[in-house]
Motif scaffolding. Structure first.
Motif, PDB file in Angstrom:
ATOM      1  N   LEU A  69       0.430  -0.947   0.191  1.00 51.89           N
ATOM      2  CA  LEU A  69       0.228  -0.114   0.135  1.00 51.89           C
ATOM      3  C   LEU A  69       0.669   1.360  -0.096  1.00 51.89           C
ATOM      4  O   LEU A  69       0.345   2.172  -0.736  1.00 51.89           O
ATOM      5  CB  LEU A  69      -0.950  -0.418   1.017  1.00 51.89           C
ATOM      6  CG  LEU A  69      -2.146  -1.202   2.095  1.00 51.89           C
ATOM      7  CD1 LEU A  69      -2.913  -1.215   2.305  1.00 51.89           C
ATOM      8  CD2 LEU A  69      -2.778  -0.540  -0.104  1.00 51.89           C
ATOM      9  N   VAL A  70       2.288   0.606   0.738  1.00 46.86           N
ATOM     10  CA  VAL A  70       3.241   2.059   0.564  1.00 46.86           C
ATOM     11  C   VAL A  70       3.180   2.361  -0.984  1.00 46.86           C
ATOM     12  O   VAL A  70       3.487   3.988  -1.302  1.00 46.86           O
ATOM     13  CB  VAL A  70       4.241   2.479   1.687  1.00 46.86           C
ATOM     14  CG1 VAL A  70       4.859   2.797   1.016  1.00 46.86           C
ATOM     15  CG2 VAL A  70       3.402   2.676   2.921  1.00 46.86           C
ATOM     16  N   LYS A  71       3.313   1.556  -1.653  1.00 51.07           N
ATOM     17  CA  LYS A  71       4.469   1.633  -2.868  1.00 51.07           C
ATOM     18  C   LYS A  71       3.113   2.331  -3.629  1.00 51.07           C
ATOM     19  O   LYS A  71       3.433   3.216  -4.687  1.00 51.07           O
ATOM     20  CB  LYS A  71       4.400   0.299  -3.271  1.00 51.07           C
ATOM     21  CG  LYS A  71       4.726   0.269  -5.108  1.00 51.07           C
ATOM     22  CD  LYS A  71       3.734  -0.419  -5.428  1.00 51.07           C
ATOM     23  CE  LYS A  71       4.199  -0.677  -6.944  1.00 51.07           C
ATOM     24  NZ  LYS A  71       2.528  -0.721  -7.884  1.00 51.07           N
ATOM     25  N   VAL A  72       1.792   1.936  -3.682  1.00 49.30           N
ATOM     26  CA  VAL A  72       0.572   2.229  -4.348  1.00 49.30           C
ATOM     27  C   VAL A  72       0.552   4.031  -3.998  1.00 49.30           C
ATOM     28  O   VAL A  72       0.200   5.260  -5.301  1.00 49.30           O
ATOM     29  CB  VAL A  72      -0.369   1.457  -4.395  1.00 49.30           C
ATOM     30  CG1 VAL A  72      -1.911   2.315  -4.238  1.00 49.30           C
ATOM     31  CG2 VAL A  72      -0.441   0.207  -4.477  1.00 49.30           C
ATOM     32  N   GLY A  73       0.916   4.268  -2.467  1.00 50.30           N
ATOM     33  CA  GLY A  73       0.286   5.411  -2.616  1.00 50.30           C
ATOM     34  C   GLY A  73       1.331   6.126  -3.122  1.00 50.30           C
ATOM     35  O   GLY A  73       1.786   7.404  -3.148  1.00 50.30           O
ATOM     36  N   ILE A  74       2.855   6.082  -3.050  1.00 49.82           N
ATOM     37  CA  ILE A  74       3.235   6.706  -3.560  1.00 49.82           C
ATOM     38  C   ILE A  74       3.677   6.880  -5.109  1.00 49.82           C
ATOM     39  O   ILE A  74       3.858   8.014  -5.474  1.00 49.82           O
ATOM     40  CB  ILE A  74       5.391   5.953  -3.158  1.00 49.82           C
ATOM     41  CG1 ILE A  74       5.634   6.021  -1.824  1.00 49.82           C
ATOM     42  CG2 ILE A  74       6.212   6.667  -3.575  1.00 49.82           C
ATOM     43  CD1 ILE A  74       6.927   5.445  -0.878  1.00 49.82           C
ATOM     44  N   ASP A  75       3.136   5.769  -5.773  1.00 52.90           N
ATOM     45  CA  ASP A  75       3.696   5.908  -7.363  1.00 52.90           C
ATOM     46  C   ASP A  75       1.810   6.921  -7.723  1.00 52.90           C
ATOM     47  O   ASP A  75       1.649   7.258  -8.543  1.00 52.90           O
ATOM     48  CB  ASP A  75       3.448   4.609  -7.866  1.00 52.90           C
ATOM     49  CG  ASP A  75       5.043   4.252  -7.473  1.00 52.90           C
ATOM     50  OD1 ASP A  75       5.329   4.120  -7.204  1.00 52.90           O
ATOM     51  OD2 ASP A  75       5.333   2.826  -7.667  1.00 52.90           O
ATOM     52  N   SER A  76       1.033   6.573  -6.839  1.00 55.52           N
ATOM     53  CA  SER A  76      -0.247   6.905  -7.615  1.00 55.52           C
ATOM     54  C   SER A  76      -0.782   8.002  -6.858  1.00 55.52           C
ATOM     55  O   SER A  76      -1.817   9.079  -7.056  1.00 55.52           O
ATOM     56  CB  SER A  76      -1.537   6.315  -7.405  1.00 55.52           C
ATOM     57  OG  SER A  76      -1.336   5.329  -6.251  1.00 55.52           O
ATOM     58  N   GLY A  77      -0.511   8.363  -5.548  1.00 56.82           N
ATOM     59  CA  GLY A  77      -1.518   9.500  -4.774  1.00 56.82           C
ATOM     60  C   GLY A  77       0.107  10.830  -4.274  1.00 56.82           C
ATOM     61  O   GLY A  77      -0.793  11.064  -3.808  1.00 56.82           O
ATOM     62  N   ILE A  78       1.410  10.665  -4.583  1.00 56.56           N
ATOM     63  CA  ILE A  78       1.544  11.833  -4.338  1.00 56.56           C
ATOM     64  C   ILE A  78       1.626  12.815  -5.618  1.00 56.56           C
ATOM     65  O   ILE A  78       2.402  12.702  -6.858  1.00 56.56           O
ATOM     66  CB  ILE A  78       3.379  11.223  -4.063  1.00 56.56           C
ATOM     67  CG1 ILE A  78       3.324  10.447  -2.809  1.00 56.56           C
ATOM     68  CG2 ILE A  78       4.212  12.558  -3.471  1.00 56.56           C
ATOM     69  CD1 ILE A  78       4.776  10.104  -2.319  1.00 56.56           C
ATOM     70  N   ASP A  85      -4.302  17.678  -8.758  1.00 54.13           N
ATOM     71  CA  ASP A  85      -3.984  18.219  -7.665  1.00 54.13           C
ATOM     72  C   ASP A  85      -5.001  16.611  -7.028  1.00 54.13           C
ATOM     73  O   ASP A  85      -5.504  17.525  -5.854  1.00 54.13           O
ATOM     74  CB  ASP A  85      -3.783  19.428  -7.667  1.00 54.13           C
ATOM     75  CG  ASP A  85      -2.920  20.562  -7.840  1.00 54.13           C
ATOM     76  OD1 ASP A  85      -2.115  20.234  -7.896  1.00 54.13           O
ATOM     77  OD2 ASP A  85      -3.410  21.238  -7.804  1.00 54.13           O
ATOM     78  N   ASP A  86      -5.631  16.295  -7.306  1.00 49.22           N
ATOM     79  CA  ASP A  86      -6.637  15.024  -6.520  1.00 49.22           C
ATOM     80  C   ASP A  86      -5.486  14.604  -5.763  1.00 49.22           C
ATOM     81  O   ASP A  86      -4.856  13.308  -5.483  1.00 49.22           O
ATOM     82  CB  ASP A  86      -7.378  14.107  -7.584  1.00 49.22           C
ATOM     83  CG  ASP A  86      -8.273  13.256  -6.792  1.00 49.22           C
ATOM     84  OD1 ASP A  86      -8.035  13.411  -5.501  1.00 49.22           O
ATOM     85  OD2 ASP A  86      -9.060  13.122  -7.785  1.00 49.22           O
ATOM     86  N   LEU A  87      -6.184  14.602  -4.616  1.00 45.56           N
ATOM     87  CA  LEU A  87      -5.149  13.851  -3.006  1.00 45.56           C
ATOM     88  C   LEU A  87      -6.116  12.829  -2.703  1.00 45.56           C
ATOM     89  O   LEU A  87      -6.213  11.977  -1.688  1.00 45.56           O
ATOM     90  CB  LEU A  87      -5.040  14.883  -1.842  1.00 45.56           C
ATOM     91  CG  LEU A  87      -3.999  15.626  -1.756  1.00 45.56           C
ATOM     92  CD1 LEU A  87      -4.661  16.926  -1.161  1.00 45.56           C
ATOM     93  CD2 LEU A  87      -3.185  15.443  -2.545  1.00 45.56           C
ATOM     94  N   THR A  88      -7.642  12.082  -3.631  1.00 47.71           N
ATOM     95  CA  THR A  88      -7.797  11.079  -3.443  1.00 47.71           C
ATOM     96  C   THR A  88      -7.316   9.910  -2.826  1.00 47.71           C
ATOM     97  O   THR A  88      -7.332   8.967  -2.419  1.00 47.71           O
ATOM     98  CB  THR A  88      -9.350  10.870  -4.214  1.00 47.71           C
ATOM     99  OG1 THR A  88     -10.003  12.620  -3.951  1.00 47.71           O
ATOM    100  CG2 THR A  88     -10.421  10.044  -4.019  1.00 47.71           C
ATOM    101  N   PRO A  89      -7.117   9.970  -4.322  1.00 46.74           N
ATOM    102  CA  PRO A  89      -5.809   8.602  -4.237  1.00 46.74           C
ATOM    103  C   PRO A  89      -4.706   8.077  -2.381  1.00 46.74           C
ATOM    104  O   PRO A  89      -4.781   6.842  -2.183  1.00 46.74           O
ATOM    105  CB  PRO A  89      -5.223   8.392  -5.016  1.00 46.74           C
ATOM    106  CG  PRO A  89      -5.799   9.073  -6.738  1.00 46.74           C
ATOM    107  CD  PRO A  89      -6.187  10.005  -5.081  1.00 46.74           C
ATOM    108  N   LEU A  90      -3.934   9.357  -2.544  1.00 45.86           N
ATOM    109  CA  LEU A  90      -3.770   9.371  -1.432  1.00 45.86           C
ATOM    110  C   LEU A  90      -4.305   8.729   0.288  1.00 45.86           C
ATOM    111  O   LEU A  90      -3.993   8.125   0.424  1.00 45.86           O
ATOM    112  CB  LEU A  90      -2.534  10.827  -1.410  1.00 45.86           C
ATOM    113  CG  LEU A  90      -1.408  10.694  -0.283  1.00 45.86           C
ATOM    114  CD1 LEU A  90      -0.309   9.441  -0.438  1.00 45.86           C
ATOM    115  CD2 LEU A  90      -0.875  11.998  -0.376  1.00 45.86           C
ATOM    116  N   ILE A  91      -5.303   9.590  -0.074  1.00 41.71           N
ATOM    117  CA  ILE A  91      -6.154   9.352   0.920  1.00 41.71           C
ATOM    118  C   ILE A  91      -6.625   7.897   1.462  1.00 41.71           C
ATOM    119  O   ILE A  91      -6.908   7.261   2.445  1.00 41.71           O
ATOM    120  CB  ILE A  91      -7.231  10.493   1.081  1.00 41.71           C
ATOM    121  CG1 ILE A  91      -6.464  12.020   1.553  1.00 41.71           C
ATOM    122  CG2 ILE A  91      -8.343  10.026   1.844  1.00 41.71           C
ATOM    123  CD1 ILE A  91      -7.826  13.515   0.955  1.00 41.71           C
ATOM    124  N   THR A  92      -6.998   7.489  -0.054  1.00 42.32           N
ATOM    125  CA  THR A  92      -8.290   6.049  -0.045  1.00 42.32           C
ATOM    126  C   THR A  92      -6.833   5.010   0.495  1.00 42.32           C
ATOM    127  O   THR A  92      -6.943   4.300   1.422  1.00 42.32           O
ATOM    128  CB  THR A  92      -7.651   5.596  -1.140  1.00 42.32           C
ATOM    129  OG1 THR A  92      -8.854   6.947  -1.758  1.00 42.32           O
ATOM    130  CG2 THR A  92      -8.403   4.450  -1.465  1.00 42.32           C
TER     131      THR A  92
END
Length: 611
Positions: A69-78, A85-92
């Protein structure tokens, strides 16, 4: 010290226990008895164990999901990596991480609670089973199986199994899931980088295999040395009066210092193994992480892997090597528990030498006729104590057995109480073979009082009630009065409620004997056997007992084994034994009147000693 035995060649039974179990473990074998015992202990909890395994899988799955999940957060949410500027992926992703963390915490809590309940239930059942089995085993077993070994089975061996149930299951499953799961996820994230990370496997396998073999050998030595320490300590403290009487403190201290130092040095070897294994695992882990960081950084720089994948790799590698650090502790715990299971299984497979009949013959209150029909018995094969003995003791008769040491007197008593079964022939009570009577029926009708009467923790009244727990206090007092014990019991700090400590250490030998007589009198057996039961009494106490014995023995069959002829004189009949055969049979007066027999000679020697 001159004359001091070399402790390195001095071995106890506990050390033999450790050797036998350790040899099986070193050879990589666990006995069928221990596997069968483990299956029997865990069988009632098969459903709970499956649920427990599921909980562990859920917990580890939640834990292993976090780096991904950290990998997904870094690659798709930062945002710097994203084009909007959509933070929804990171918040998810953060919400999923928190959910995984909560799931892991809840699963961990459930696992610990369930594991504790199952573990305690298993140990509770095991302790009850071991205690029940030890009580069912015959005196012949307990004559050869020392009390120290009995205590070790019920305490340290059960504790070793508890430690295995408490930490071993968790450690083993967690390590397996982590290793397999992490390896699979690494290859899934990136095959090339995953193969680089898994290059450490051969080195881990070599180091772990070395540690397994070396620790098995070290474990065997440490168990042997600690057994020597325990055996010497128990023997020295158990015989402390003899040690102090012969001023052998220095000798015993020298032996203890030597075995204690051997144990210290054995532990140092074990600590050195861990000191090499732990840093070795850490070294391999850190080198692997450095290699992955270097090569992964190069791949990320060229755009072949994402930063998130590299971060996940590093987090997974940290998780990957943690269980390897715990393998050493798990392996030692497993060895200890396996050895404990071997020893407990060996005891539980021991069959009683005097088994209960499958279909016992009913017998109410016996009249008390005892018959030995062509009885032969030998403690050691080929060396009979009783070659072929025929003896009938009519109901209500008091018989005294007299003879030199080894003549067979106590053996007759042990056969009449069925502490042993005869090698040949039969022992009968009211015409029924003792082997056909249930143990409870026999104990209700036949009681033996010995010179080594044990007093249990509890009050004096509780000890007198031992043979009849439902007796009222009035009945306890009446029994004590009949035996002449009431006066000294009343004089104690709390009278009949006075606590007996240290096996009756606050009572004199004579007082302990009187309490034992009161215990037998209250049990009211049809047959009472007194095996040197007055040997510990002083002259005033003996006179009290002599007056009480006629009352105690009235109306019941009695067998008296005694060297004191003052006790023998109350018998209706005297049997003089020699090498397991009856050489004289008659009343005390008849045998003395003969003037030339063995009993007459003993009586004359006794009379001369009084003069």
């Amino acid at each position: 010290m001159s004359g001091t035995p070399d402790p390195r060649t001095w071995r106890g039974e506990a050390a033999v226990d450790a050797d036998e179990a350790a040899e099986r473990l070193t050879a990589g074998r666990l006995g069928g008895g221990s596997r069968r015992l483990l299956r029997e202990l865990l069988a009632p909890y098969s459903g709970a164990l499956k649920l427990l395994l599921l909980v562990v899988v859920v917990e580890n799955a939640a834990r292993l999901s976090i780096p991904y999940l950290v990998k997904v957060g870094i690659d798709s949410g930062i945002p710097p990596i994203r084009t909007d500027d959509d933070l929804t992926p990171l918040i998810t992703v953060v919400a999923l991480v928190l959910g995984a963390t909560l799931t892991q915490a809840v699963a961990r809590n459930r696992f610990l609670v369930m594991q504790g309940l199952i573990g305690q239930d298993v140990l509770h059942a095991l302790r009850r089973r071991v205690f029940r089995h030890f009580q069912a085993l015959d005196p012949q077993f307990h004559d050869t199986y020392t009390s120290g070994r009995v205590i070790s089975r019920q305490t340290s061996d059960v504790d070793a199994i508890y430690e295995m149930l408490e930490t071993g299951f968790d450690g083993l499953v967690t390590a397996a899931l982590t290793l397999v799961g992490t390896a699979g996820i690494l290859l899934f994230l990136d095959v090339e980088l995953g193969l680089v990370a898994l290059l450490c496997f051969p080195f881990l396998a070599l180091l772990t295999n070395w540690f397994r073999k070396a620790s098995a050998s070290s474990y065997r030595v440490t168990r042997e040395k600690v057994a020597l320490v325990i055996v010497h300590f128990v023997e020295s403290m158990g015989g402390i009066r003899a040690v102090q009487a012969f001023r052998r403190e220095d000798r015993n201290q020298a032996i203890f210092d030597d075995v204690n130092d051997q144990y210290r040095r054995a532990n140092l070897v074990a600590f050195r193994l861990v000191a090499w294994f732990m840093p070795g695992i850490r070294l391999i882990g850190n080198v692997t992480i450095a290699g992955v960081l270097l090569y992964g950084g190069y791949l990320a720089y060229n755009g072949d892997v994402t930063v998130g994948v590299l971060a996940a790799f590093l987090l997974y590698l940290r998780q990957f090597f943690e269980p390897m650090m715990e393998i050493s502790q798990f392996y030692n715990t497993f060895q200890s528990a396996s050895a404990a299971l071997e020893k407990l299984a060996g005891v539980l497979e021991q069959e009683p030498g005097v088994p209960e009949p499958t279909e016992p013959t009913p017998l109410g209150r016996a009249t008390g006729e005892v018959r030995l029909d062509h009885v032969g018995f030998a403690y050691v094969e080929g060396r009979p104590v009783l070659p072929d003995l025929d003896l009938v003791i009519p109901a209500g008769q008091t018989v005294a057995l007299v003879g030199t040491t080894g003549a067979g007197k106590t053996t007759i008593a042990k056969l009449a109480t069925r502490f042993y079964d005869p090698t040949s022939g039969r022992v009968l009570l009211d015409g029924i073979d003792l082997r056909e009577l249930a143990g409870d029926t026999l104990r209700d009708n036949v009681v033996m009082v010995t010179q080594e009467n044990y007093l249990f923790s509890g009050s004096v009244a509780d000890n007198i009630r031992f043979g009849r727990p439902d007796a009222s206090l009035d009945e306890v007092v009446a029994a004590a009065r009949a035996l002449g014990a009431h006066e000294f019991i009343e004089a104690m700090p709390q009278g009949y409620d006075t606590e007996v400590t240290n096996s009756g250490g606050r009572l004199s030998a004579g007082q302990r004997q009187l309490v034992a007589f009161a215990r037998a009198f209250l049990a009211d057996p049809a047959v009472l056997i007194l095996d040197e039961a007055t040997s510990s009494l002083d002259i005033p106490s003996e006179r009290l007992v002599q007056r009480a014995l006629r009352t105690v023995l009235a109306g019941r069959t009695a067998v008296i084994i005694a060297h004191r002829l003052s006790t023998v004189e109350i018998a209706d009949r005297v049997l003089v034994l020699e090498h397991g055969r009856i050489v004289e049979d008659g009343s005390p007066a008849e045998l003395v009147a003969g003037g030339e027999g063995r009993f007459a000679g003993l009586h004359q020697a006794w009379a001369d000693s009084l003069a």
